[in-house]
Design a protein around this motif. Structure first.
Motif, PDB file in Angstrom:
ATOM      1  N   ALA A   1      -8.091 -12.466  38.472  1.00 13.70           N
ATOM      2  CA  ALA A   1      -8.812 -13.525  39.171  1.00 13.70           C
ATOM      3  C   ALA A   1      -9.671 -14.343  38.208  1.00 13.70           C
ATOM      4  N   ASN A   2     -10.302 -13.677  37.236  1.00 11.90           N
ATOM      5  CA  ASN A   2     -11.202 -14.370  36.314  1.00 11.90           C
ATOM      6  C   ASN A   2     -10.581 -14.661  34.949  1.00 11.90           C
ATOM      7  N   ARG A   3      -9.546 -13.923  34.593  1.00 11.76           N
ATOM      8  CA  ARG A   3      -8.914 -14.119  33.289  1.00 11.76           C
ATOM      9  C   ARG A   3      -7.400 -13.956  33.430  1.00 11.76           C
ATOM     10  N   PRO A   4      -6.702 -14.996  33.939  1.00 12.38           N
ATOM     11  CA  PRO A   4      -5.244 -14.904  34.092  1.00 12.38           C
ATOM     12  C   PRO A   4      -4.561 -14.753  32.742  1.00 12.38           C
ATOM     13  N   LEU A   5      -3.381 -14.216  32.773  1.00 16.48           N
ATOM     14  CA  LEU A   5      -2.573 -14.120  31.557  1.00 16.48           C
ATOM     15  C   LEU A   5      -2.065 -15.494  31.158  1.00 16.48           C
ATOM     16  N   THR A   6      -1.892 -15.692  29.864  1.00 17.04           N
ATOM     17  CA  THR A   6      -1.208 -16.893  29.399  1.00 17.04           C
ATOM     18  C   THR A   6       0.300 -16.647  29.514  1.00 17.04           C
ATOM     19  N   ALA A   7       1.084 -17.698  29.384  1.00 19.31           N
ATOM     20  CA  ALA A   7       2.530 -17.550  29.460  1.00 19.31           C
ATOM     21  C   ALA A   7       3.048 -16.629  28.351  1.00 19.31           C
ATOM     22  N   ASN A   8       2.472 -16.749  27.159  1.00 20.49           N
ATOM     23  CA  ASN A   8       2.885 -15.893  26.042  1.00 20.49           C
ATOM     24  C   ASN A   8       2.544 -14.433  26.303  1.00 20.49           C
ATOM     25  N   GLU A   9       1.345 -14.197  26.825  1.00 23.67           N
ATOM     26  CA  GLU A   9       0.929 -12.825  27.113  1.00 23.67           C
ATOM     27  C   GLU A   9       1.822 -12.197  28.175  1.00 23.67           C
ATOM     28  N   ALA A  10       2.154 -12.985  29.194  1.00 22.26           N
ATOM     29  CA  ALA A  10       3.020 -12.470  30.260  1.00 22.26           C
ATOM     30  C   ALA A  10       4.399 -12.106  29.720  1.00 22.26           C
ATOM     31  N   ARG A  11       4.944 -12.953  28.844  1.00 28.13           N
ATOM     32  CA  ARG A  11       6.263 -12.672  28.284  1.00 28.13           C
ATOM     33  C   ARG A  11       6.237 -11.414  27.415  1.00 28.13           C
ATOM     34  N   VAL A  12       5.230 -11.280  26.571  1.00 29.63           N
ATOM     35  CA  VAL A  12       5.123 -10.104  25.701  1.00 29.63           C
ATOM     36  C   VAL A  12       4.944  -8.837  26.527  1.00 29.63           C
TER      37      VAL A  12
ATOM     38  N   SER B   1       6.898 -17.320  17.989  1.00 32.20           N
ATOM     39  CA  SER B   1       6.857 -16.899  16.588  1.00 32.20           C
ATOM     40  C   SER B   1       6.235 -15.512  16.494  1.00 32.20           C
ATOM     41  N   GLU B   2       6.361 -14.898  15.336  1.00 34.72           N
ATOM     42  CA  GLU B   2       5.747 -13.594  15.125  1.00 34.72           C
ATOM     43  C   GLU B   2       4.236 -13.677  15.287  1.00 34.72           C
ATOM     44  N   ALA B   3       3.639 -14.767  14.813  1.00 35.04           N
ATOM     45  CA  ALA B   3       2.192 -14.940  14.926  1.00 35.04           C
ATOM     46  C   ALA B   3       1.771 -15.070  16.384  1.00 35.04           C
ATOM     47  N   GLU B   4       2.553 -15.771  17.183  1.00 34.03           N
ATOM     48  CA  GLU B   4       2.218 -15.941  18.596  1.00 34.03           C
ATOM     49  C   GLU B   4       2.321 -14.617  19.361  1.00 34.03           C
ATOM     50  N   VAL B   5       3.330 -13.830  19.031  1.00 35.23           N
ATOM     51  CA  VAL B   5       3.476 -12.525  19.672  1.00 35.23           C
ATOM     52  C   VAL B   5       2.324 -11.610  19.277  1.00 35.23           C
ATOM     53  N   GLN B   6       1.949 -11.628  17.999  1.00 36.29           N
ATOM     54  CA  GLN B   6       0.841 -10.797  17.544  1.00 36.29           C
ATOM     55  C   GLN B   6      -0.471 -11.213  18.222  1.00 36.29           C
ATOM     56  N   GLU B   7      -0.670 -12.505  18.369  1.00 32.00           N
ATOM     57  CA  GLU B   7      -1.879 -12.994  19.042  1.00 32.00           C
ATOM     58  C   GLU B   7      -1.920 -12.523  20.493  1.00 32.00           C
ATOM     59  N   ALA B   8      -0.768 -12.587  21.164  1.00 32.84           N
ATOM     60  CA  ALA B   8      -0.696 -12.120  22.550  1.00 32.84           C
ATOM     61  C   ALA B   8      -0.963 -10.620  22.627  1.00 32.84           C
ATOM     62  N   LEU B   9      -0.424  -9.857  21.686  1.00 36.65           N
ATOM     63  CA  LEU B   9      -0.650  -8.414  21.666  1.00 36.65           C
ATOM     64  C   LEU B   9      -2.132  -8.084  21.488  1.00 36.65           C
ATOM     65  N   ASP B  10      -2.790  -8.799  20.596  1.00 35.43           N
ATOM     66  CA  ASP B  10      -4.215  -8.559  20.368  1.00 35.43           C
ATOM     67  C   ASP B  10      -5.017  -8.824  21.641  1.00 35.43           C
ATOM     68  N   SER B  11      -4.648  -9.881  22.355  1.00 39.68           N
ATOM     69  CA  SER B  11      -5.343 -10.199  23.600  1.00 39.68           C
ATOM     70  C   SER B  11      -5.054  -9.159  24.680  1.00 39.68           C
TER      71      SER B  11
END
Length: 232
Positions: free
Chosen positions: A6-17, A56-66
């Motif tokens: 409700a307060n912090r939805p997932l981004t599209a990248n986070e949802a895919r990962v 990209s690998e960087a985008e996936v890593q960023e999503a994983l960290d989040s």
């Protein structure tokens, strides 16, 4: 911080990962937990994905960290390679069947209850469509104390016989936009789709074997992982 859609939805990248981790944990357990390379390949598959993405690998890593900060994923170390696991069911607080349905909706976009039952075959076998609908209804009726509804039933698209469901993990969806393209796709997967999916599973298993052998021999795995069919 814990996950709060409700307060912090997932981004599209986070949802895919996240959904890719959930899928591979069930469909190719030999390659799970997943390496970063394997996860990038899984996220960018051209089959069983809607929409198709090129992360990209960087985008996936960023999503994983989040996702790790939201307690939805965590890393494990083994054989010199960092690997990742999801924590979706516990992090969101839903039963196994509900987690399967949400994972499929994140990967494949809006689907009818019948499509979800068919697509869930390799994840979890629902007894019938009624059982799928029962869990969807529970997800739609989640109380505000638990973060509110996690799915929504979309209006029937032009020419469609059934309504489709969409997840709300990435925030509200536009229920006024008809999913005409999805409606034209039909529910049951084709024979070609089934063969492609089987080949993807075999390739993922081979990739996991290569990574394990490289780790045992103390050598670096190939920089370019084997690609599933259709990703050249």
């Amino acid at each position: 911080m814990p996950f709060d859609p409700a307060n912090r939805p997932l981004t599209a990248n986070e949802a895919r990962v996240l959904a890719t981790l959930m899928e591979k944990a069930r469909t190719v357990p030999d390659s799970y937990p997943m390496s970063l390379n394997g996860l990038v390949t899984g996220c960018n598959q051209k089959t069983s994905r809607d929409p198709v993405m090129t992360l990209s690998e960087a985008e996936v890593q960023e999503a994983l960290d989040s996702l790790r900060q939201q307690t939805l994923a965590f890393e494990t170390s083994g054989n010199r390679t960092t690997r990742w696991e999801h924590n979706f069911q516990r992090g969101v607080g839903v039963p196994e069947q509900s987690a399967v349905l949400l994972g499929l909706l994140m990967l494949r976009g809006p689907q009818t209850a019948g499509e979800l039952r068919i697509n869930a075959e390799r994840w979890y076998r629902f007894a019938d469509i009624s059982s799928v609908e029962a869990f969807l209804d529970e997800l739609q009726e989640c109380s505000a104390e638990k973060g509110g509804p996690l799915v929504v039933l979309l209006p029937r698209a032009p020419g469609a016989r059934e309504q489709r469901w969409a997840h709300l993990l990435c925030g509200p969806v536009d229920t006024t936009a008809p999913a005409a393209a999805s409606a034209a796709g039909g529910g049951a997967p084709s024979a070609l789709q089934a063969r492609v999916t089987a080949l993807e599973t075999q390739v993922a298993g081979l990739q996991a074997t290569v990574e394990r052998l490289c780790a045992e021999l103390g050598i670096a795995p190939p920089e370019a992982p084997m690609s599933p069919p259709g990703q050249e």
